[in-house]
Motif scaffolding. Sequence first.
Motif, PDB file in Angstrom:
ATOM      1  N   LEU A 188       0.761  -1.304  -0.017  1.00 12.99           N
ATOM      2  CA  LEU A 188      -0.086   0.033   0.051  1.00 12.99           C
ATOM      3  C   LEU A 188       0.772   1.293   0.064  1.00 12.99           C
ATOM      4  O   LEU A 188       1.838   1.564   0.817  1.00 12.99           O
ATOM      5  N   SER A 189       0.450   1.987  -1.223  1.00  8.88           N
ATOM      6  CA  SER A 189       1.479   3.171  -1.290  1.00  8.88           C
ATOM      7  C   SER A 189       0.459   4.447  -1.017  1.00  8.88           C
ATOM      8  O   SER A 189      -0.668   4.487  -1.234  1.00  8.88           O
ATOM      9  N   THR A 190       1.115   5.718  -0.821  1.00 12.75           N
ATOM     10  CA  THR A 190       0.484   6.897  -0.870  1.00 12.75           C
ATOM     11  C   THR A 190       0.944   7.665  -1.795  1.00 12.75           C
ATOM     12  O   THR A 190       2.187   8.394  -1.624  1.00 12.75           O
ATOM     13  N   GLY A 191       0.210   8.181  -2.958  1.00 11.59           N
ATOM     14  CA  GLY A 191       0.697   9.315  -3.904  1.00 11.59           C
ATOM     15  C   GLY A 191       0.842  10.756  -3.434  1.00 11.59           C
ATOM     16  O   GLY A 191       0.142  11.020  -2.695  1.00 11.59           O
ATOM     17  N   SER A 192       1.684  11.428  -3.837  1.00 16.50           N
ATOM     18  CA  SER A 192       1.936  12.642  -3.522  1.00 16.50           C
ATOM     19  C   SER A 192       2.127  13.596  -4.770  1.00 16.50           C
ATOM     20  O   SER A 192       2.276  14.843  -4.626  1.00 16.50           O
ATOM     21  N   PHE A 193       2.491  13.052  -5.986  1.00 18.69           N
ATOM     22  CA  PHE A 193       2.916  13.590  -6.916  1.00 18.69           C
ATOM     23  C   PHE A 193       2.012  13.209  -8.241  1.00 18.69           C
ATOM     24  O   PHE A 193       0.923  14.216  -8.369  1.00 18.69           O
ATOM     25  N   VAL A 194       2.212  12.228  -8.759  1.00 18.06           N
ATOM     26  CA  VAL A 194       1.814  11.995 -10.144  1.00 18.06           C
ATOM     27  C   VAL A 194       0.186  11.395  -9.834  1.00 18.06           C
ATOM     28  O   VAL A 194      -0.710  11.604 -10.416  1.00 18.06           O
ATOM     29  N   VAL A 195       0.470  10.451  -8.651  1.00 18.43           N
ATOM     30  CA  VAL A 195      -0.888   9.793  -8.205  1.00 18.43           C
ATOM     31  C   VAL A 195      -1.217  10.221  -7.024  1.00 18.43           C
ATOM     32  O   VAL A 195      -0.378  10.342  -6.084  1.00 18.43           O
ATOM     33  N   ASP A 196      -2.418  10.382  -7.034  1.00 20.40           N
ATOM     34  CA  ASP A 196      -2.921  11.119  -5.577  1.00 20.40           C
ATOM     35  C   ASP A 196      -3.710  10.030  -4.752  1.00 20.40           C
ATOM     36  O   ASP A 196      -4.546   9.369  -5.218  1.00 20.40           O
ATOM     37  N   GLY A 197      -3.654  10.050  -3.611  1.00 16.05           N
ATOM     38  CA  GLY A 197      -4.175   9.046  -2.807  1.00 16.05           C
ATOM     39  C   GLY A 197      -3.464   7.865  -2.458  1.00 16.05           C
ATOM     40  O   GLY A 197      -2.597   7.736  -2.935  1.00 16.05           O
ATOM     41  N   ASP A 198      -4.251   6.628  -1.974  1.00 18.08           N
ATOM     42  CA  ASP A 198      -3.732   5.543  -1.720  1.00 18.08           C
ATOM     43  C   ASP A 198      -3.809   4.648  -2.824  1.00 18.08           C
ATOM     44  O   ASP A 198      -4.890   4.595  -3.672  1.00 18.08           O
ATOM     45  N   TYR A 199      -2.764   3.709  -2.977  1.00 22.00           N
ATOM     46  CA  TYR A 199      -2.946   2.868  -4.031  1.00 22.00           C
ATOM     47  C   TYR A 199      -2.112   1.514  -3.796  1.00 22.00           C
ATOM     48  O   TYR A 199      -1.079   1.476  -3.009  1.00 22.00           O
ATOM     49  N   TRP A 200      -2.305   0.365  -4.540  1.00 23.70           N
ATOM     50  CA  TRP A 200      -1.500  -0.763  -4.251  1.00 23.70           C
ATOM     51  C   TRP A 200      -0.510  -0.779  -5.575  1.00 23.70           C
ATOM     52  O   TRP A 200      -0.904  -0.873  -6.728  1.00 23.70           O
ATOM     53  N   SER A 201       0.550  -1.281  -5.020  1.00 20.96           N
ATOM     54  CA  SER A 201       1.720  -1.242  -6.128  1.00 20.96           C
ATOM     55  C   SER A 201       2.693  -2.534  -5.652  1.00 20.96           C
ATOM     56  O   SER A 201       2.635  -2.992  -4.661  1.00 20.96           O
ATOM     57  N   ASP A 202       3.590  -2.549  -6.704  1.00 18.44           N
ATOM     58  CA  ASP A 202       5.077  -3.574  -6.414  1.00 18.44           C
ATOM     59  C   ASP A 202       4.396  -4.947  -6.271  1.00 18.44           C
ATOM     60  O   ASP A 202       4.744  -5.337  -5.358  1.00 18.44           O
ATOM     61  N   PRO A 203       3.669  -5.732  -7.239  1.00 17.42           N
ATOM     62  CA  PRO A 203       3.291  -6.864  -6.883  1.00 17.42           C
ATOM     63  C   PRO A 203       4.445  -7.966  -6.854  1.00 17.42           C
ATOM     64  O   PRO A 203       5.611  -7.882  -7.768  1.00 17.42           O
ATOM     65  N   ARG A 204       4.395  -8.844  -5.789  1.00 20.74           N
ATOM     66  CA  ARG A 204       5.265  -9.870  -5.833  1.00 20.74           C
ATOM     67  C   ARG A 204       4.748 -11.192  -5.221  1.00 20.74           C
ATOM     68  O   ARG A 204       3.759 -11.281  -4.791  1.00 20.74           O
ATOM     69  N   PRO A 205       5.154 -12.419  -6.304  1.00 17.63           N
ATOM     70  CA  PRO A 205       4.454 -13.631  -6.309  1.00 17.63           C
ATOM     71  C   PRO A 205       4.779 -14.106  -4.669  1.00 17.63           C
ATOM     72  O   PRO A 205       5.616 -13.825  -4.329  1.00 17.63           O
ATOM     73  N   ALA A 206       3.319 -14.451  -4.207  1.00 20.04           N
ATOM     74  CA  ALA A 206       3.462 -14.795  -2.745  1.00 20.04           C
ATOM     75  C   ALA A 206       2.906 -16.216  -2.605  1.00 20.04           C
ATOM     76  O   ALA A 206       3.162 -16.913  -1.565  1.00 20.04           O
ATOM     77  N   ALA A 207       2.457 -16.758  -3.625  1.00 21.03           N
ATOM     78  CA  ALA A 207       1.841 -18.137  -3.454  1.00 21.03           C
ATOM     79  C   ALA A 207       1.524 -18.699  -4.930  1.00 21.03           C
ATOM     80  O   ALA A 207       0.987 -17.817  -5.799  1.00 21.03           O
ATOM     81  N   VAL A 208       1.764 -19.917  -5.049  1.00 17.75           N
ATOM     82  CA  VAL A 208       1.377 -20.864  -6.115  1.00 17.75           C
ATOM     83  C   VAL A 208       0.360 -21.846  -5.873  1.00 17.75           C
ATOM     84  O   VAL A 208       0.590 -22.774  -5.131  1.00 17.75           O
ATOM     85  N   VAL A 209      -0.664 -21.856  -6.568  1.00 15.06           N
ATOM     86  CA  VAL A 209      -1.927 -22.641  -6.468  1.00 15.06           C
ATOM     87  C   VAL A 209      -1.821 -23.635  -7.847  1.00 15.06           C
ATOM     88  O   VAL A 209      -1.818 -23.112  -8.781  1.00 15.06           O
TER      89      VAL A 209
END
Length: 220
Positions: A188-209
């Motif tokens: 969870l990140s908070t934008g302060s310049f290009v993107v305003d508000g909270d957003y989810w970023s930087d996806p990392r593989p966490a489980a394989v089904v």
Amino acid sequence: MTAPDLDPPSAQPARTTRFARLRAATDRVPTRWFAGIGTAVFLAATAAFGGLQAVAVSEVPRLSAGEQHVNERVALTVQRAVLLDTFPEAGATADPEQGERVLALLIDAENRWDRAEMVLADGGVASTVGVEALESAAPTSVARYDDASRNPWLQPLVPVSLVFTWVVPGELFADGEEIEVVLSDQTLSTGSFVVDGDYWSDPRPAAVVTVAIEDRGDGS
């Protein structure tokens, strides 16, 4: 709020019938197909929300179909994988003349964040679900399992079953074949310049089904 159904009322019975068939078909998938092996892969994300990070295979947990993966944003449970000739009711229309078919994943989801989210929005929940054989391409469509409404909103702490669909080459998958579904966590990140508000970023593989495909043809 709840996402509106954008299809005309006359299309609702057909969607409901097809989804009912899919439910009946997937209920018969043998549980012995559910395995806990897989291979870690990368999951694509929009450029606006950051790049990808490699994760060593040994660091990624393996889950069986029906087991839940939980993070701060969402809880996901991959239940079934079904191969169909086409699935327009869910937003995925295959062209038989081009040798196309539709891969459908049934996934239970629960939004664990404090606000509603659209599944297919930029950086949305759909960006955390990938299929290794498809090089983690974004799904063609996502629809609710109960009423077939497309790109639904996920309300906080309200469980919902979703159908993720991809239009795929007809020869790519076969009945009984096991595929690997990669679930990624985001920050969870908070934008302060290009993107305003909270957003989810930087996806990392966490489980394989690992889940086996059932070929249902026309869905009947």
